[in-house]
Design an enzyme around this catalytic site. Structure first.
Site, PDB file in Angstrom:
ATOM      1  N   GLY A  11       0.839  -1.156  -0.223  1.00 35.13           N
ATOM      2  CA  GLY A  11      -0.193  -0.024  -0.094  1.00 35.13           C
ATOM      3  C   GLY A  11       0.819   1.756   0.120  1.00 35.13           C
ATOM      4  O   GLY A  11       0.260   2.426   0.945  1.00 35.13           O
ATOM      5  N   ALA A  12       2.077   0.970  -0.797  1.00 37.01           N
ATOM      6  CA  ALA A  12       2.306   2.345  -0.660  1.00 37.01           C
ATOM      7  C   ALA A  12       1.934   3.374  -1.554  1.00 37.01           C
ATOM      8  O   ALA A  12       2.970   5.056  -2.064  1.00 37.01           O
ATOM      9  CB  ALA A  12       4.452   2.290  -1.214  1.00 37.01           C
ATOM     10  N   ARG A  14      -0.510   5.454  -2.087  1.00 39.47           N
ATOM     11  CA  ARG A  14      -0.934   6.965  -1.349  1.00 39.47           C
ATOM     12  C   ARG A  14      -0.228   6.447   0.216  1.00 39.47           C
ATOM     13  O   ARG A  14       0.156   6.222   0.744  1.00 39.47           O
ATOM     14  CB  ARG A  14      -2.794   6.679  -1.499  1.00 39.47           C
ATOM     15  CG  ARG A  14      -2.245   6.833  -3.246  1.00 39.47           C
ATOM     16  CD  ARG A  14      -3.903   6.857  -3.114  1.00 39.47           C
ATOM     17  NE  ARG A  14      -5.199   5.777  -3.036  1.00 39.47           N
ATOM     18  CZ  ARG A  14      -5.870   5.326  -2.986  1.00 39.47           C
ATOM     19  NH1 ARG A  14      -6.798   6.383  -1.692  1.00 39.47           N
ATOM     20  NH2 ARG A  14      -6.031   3.965  -2.001  1.00 39.47           N
ATOM     21  N   ASP A  62      -3.157  -7.180  -4.962  1.00 37.97           N
ATOM     22  CA  ASP A  62      -4.133  -7.164  -3.951  1.00 37.97           C
ATOM     23  C   ASP A  62      -3.266  -8.260  -2.996  1.00 37.97           C
ATOM     24  O   ASP A  62      -3.851  -9.834  -3.015  1.00 37.97           O
ATOM     25  CB  ASP A  62      -5.421  -7.701  -4.738  1.00 37.97           C
ATOM     26  CG  ASP A  62      -6.613  -7.947  -3.752  1.00 37.97           C
ATOM     27  OD1 ASP A  62      -6.326  -7.699  -1.934  1.00 37.97           O
ATOM     28  OD2 ASP A  62      -7.808  -8.315  -3.747  1.00 37.97           O
ATOM     29  N   ASN A  90       1.979  -2.403   5.469  1.00 41.56           N
ATOM     30  CA  ASN A  90       1.046  -1.018   5.904  1.00 41.56           C
ATOM     31  C   ASN A  90      -0.314  -1.066   5.293  1.00 41.56           C
ATOM     32  O   ASN A  90      -1.332  -0.213   5.632  1.00 41.56           O
ATOM     33  CB  ASN A  90       2.425   0.361   5.336  1.00 41.56           C
ATOM     34  CG  ASN A  90       1.042   1.833   5.378  1.00 41.56           C
ATOM     35  OD1 ASN A  90       0.810   1.961   5.571  1.00 41.56           O
ATOM     36  ND2 ASN A  90       1.129   1.946   3.477  1.00 41.56           N
ATOM     37  N   SER A 150      -2.839   0.755  14.247  1.00 35.61           N
ATOM     38  CA  SER A 150      -3.063   2.116  14.307  1.00 35.61           C
ATOM     39  C   SER A 150      -3.766   1.569  15.656  1.00 35.61           C
ATOM     40  O   SER A 150      -3.894   1.033  17.000  1.00 35.61           O
ATOM     41  CB  SER A 150      -5.006   1.856  13.755  1.00 35.61           C
ATOM     42  OG  SER A 150      -6.252   3.059  14.235  1.00 35.61           O
ATOM     43  N   TYR A 163     -12.692  -3.238  12.660  1.00 33.76           N
ATOM     44  CA  TYR A 163     -11.456  -2.423  12.328  1.00 33.76           C
ATOM     45  C   TYR A 163     -10.373  -2.451  13.220  1.00 33.76           C
ATOM     46  O   TYR A 163      -9.532  -3.235  13.421  1.00 33.76           O
ATOM     47  CB  TYR A 163     -12.205  -1.144  11.284  1.00 33.76           C
ATOM     48  CG  TYR A 163     -10.431  -0.167  10.841  1.00 33.76           C
ATOM     49  CD1 TYR A 163     -10.075  -0.512  10.211  1.00 33.76           C
ATOM     50  CD2 TYR A 163      -9.792   0.200  13.065  1.00 33.76           C
ATOM     51  CE1 TYR A 163      -8.464   0.316   9.786  1.00 33.76           C
ATOM     52  CE2 TYR A 163      -8.881   1.397  11.898  1.00 33.76           C
ATOM     53  CZ  TYR A 163      -8.261   1.247  10.636  1.00 33.76           C
ATOM     54  OH  TYR A 163      -6.773   1.644  10.167  1.00 33.76           O
ATOM     55  N   LYS A 167      -7.655  -5.019  14.029  1.00 34.15           N
ATOM     56  CA  LYS A 167      -5.986  -3.752  13.897  1.00 34.15           C
ATOM     57  C   LYS A 167      -5.442  -4.298  15.213  1.00 34.15           C
ATOM     58  O   LYS A 167      -4.281  -4.554  15.737  1.00 34.15           O
ATOM     59  CB  LYS A 167      -6.052  -2.216  14.256  1.00 34.15           C
ATOM     60  CG  LYS A 167      -6.338  -2.235  12.253  1.00 34.15           C
ATOM     61  CD  LYS A 167      -5.075  -2.552  12.095  1.00 34.15           C
ATOM     62  CE  LYS A 167      -5.444  -1.250  10.801  1.00 34.15           C
ATOM     63  NZ  LYS A 167      -4.552  -1.062  10.056  1.00 34.15           N
ATOM     64  N   ILE A 196      -3.722  10.543  10.721  1.00 30.69           N
ATOM     65  CA  ILE A 196      -2.579  10.599  10.339  1.00 30.69           C
ATOM     66  C   ILE A 196      -3.766  11.261   8.812  1.00 30.69           C
ATOM     67  O   ILE A 196      -4.819  10.973   8.393  1.00 30.69           O
ATOM     68  CB  ILE A 196      -1.846   9.920   9.869  1.00 30.69           C
ATOM     69  CG1 ILE A 196      -1.670   8.692  10.656  1.00 30.69           C
ATOM     70  CG2 ILE A 196      -0.928  10.587   8.333  1.00 30.69           C
ATOM     71  CD1 ILE A 196      -0.564   9.585  11.753  1.00 30.69           C
TER      72      ILE A 196
END
Ligand code: NAP
Length: 262
Positions: A11-12, A14, A62, A90, A150, A163, A167, A196
């Site tokens: 996931g780099a 964005r 994916d 990430n 997170s 979520y 996490k 963030i």
């Protein structure tokens, strides 16, 4: 064969992952920039890594898909000269729709489970096996692994319980791999970002502006939004082996959100 150190960051394209990739570029890393579908963003991220002094490749995959994960590791390794020194888990998604805990559906749970926990677990298992087969580097390490969790790993948000639970699972995954791999020269770390500024949080910008900036005391003692480079700088410190005697460690990069205050 490159002499630069190498990293695979999921996931780099964005957000936080891009910030991590750029900081690794500053540290002279070659970075495999994984992304799900946004090729233009991935190409832009690679250009920024190069401008920062690094190099790299982009790899679409994916992480929820077993076949994609296998191809990701193969293409990333090939693009990085055969070695992965650092894996940064990430990539992750928020629920498409927030729903109260009593109404939350299985579809959202299954989607988040596949991307936020199952994917990282099996990717880590696969990359760890490759790291175990690698020669130890000058520092004596075969690799390092960073999991981006997170504040939701320990903070209840009843409108996105899936979520939070996943996490929390990723936090335990850090503990497990840290224990399993320590004797093999692979240290594993958890980074816990606070709030963030990325595309993920853009939909709730007004709510967090209020909580961070306008409320009398502020939800975070350091009263500003976090930036992707805040996480990037923490990962860079790990990448530069500033914590060789730490594994399973949790880094709160959250403006002090985790402090209990009276
Ligand atoms: P973001 O801006 O939405 O970016 C998500 C990134 O993940 C993109 O590069 C996207 O690729 C990629 N991605 C999404 N699904 C994927 C999949 N199935 N396979 C591979 N890549 C995938 O998110 P972010 O805010 O930077 O969040 C990054 C991580 O930090 C997540 O794990 C998130 O849970 C965590 N986090 C974020 C915050 C925050 O406040 N933002 C706080 C704590 C933790 P494309 O560009 O191709 O779509």
């Amino acid at each position: 064969m490159t002499t630069l150190k190498t990293a695979l960051v999921t996931g780099a394209s964005r957000g936080i992952g891009r910030g991590v990739a750029i900081e690794l570029g500053r540290a002279g890393y070659r970075v495999a920039i994984n992304y799900a579908g946004n090729v233009a963003a991935a190409d832009e991220a690679l250009a920024l890594v190069r401008a920062a002094g690094g190099d790299g490749v982009t790899v679409q995959a994916d992480i929820a898909s077993a076949a994609d994960r296998e191809r990701l590791v193969e293409e990333a390794s090939a693009g990085l000269g055969g070695r992965i020194d650092l894996l940064v888990n990430n990539a992750g998604v928020a629920p498409t729709l927030r729903a109260d805990l009593l109404e939350a559906g299985e579809e959202s749970f299954d989607r988040l489970y596949a991307i936020n926990l199952k994917g990282p677990f099996f990717l880590t298992q696969r990359v760890a096996k490759q790291m175990l087969a690698q020669e130890a580097d000058a520092e004596g390490f075969r690799g390092r692994i960073v999991n981006v969790t997170s504040i939701s790993a320990y903070t209840a948000s009843t409108s996105r319980g899936d979520y939070c639970m996943l996490k929390a699972g990723l936090a335990m995954m850090t503990t497990l791999f840290a224990d399993r791999l320590a004797a093999d020269g692979i240290n594993v770390y958890e980074i816990r970002p606070g709030i963030i500024a990325t595309d993920m949080t853009s939909a709730v910008k007004d709510k967090y502006d209020q909580l961070i900036l306008r409320d009398e005391r502020g939800i975070t003692p350091i009263r500003r939004w976090g930036r992707p480079e805040d996480i990037g700088r923490a990962v860079r410190a790990i990448a530069e082996d500033r914590f060789p005697f730490s594994t399973g460690a949790v880094f709160d990069v959250d403006g002090g959100f985790h402090l209990q205050r009276l």
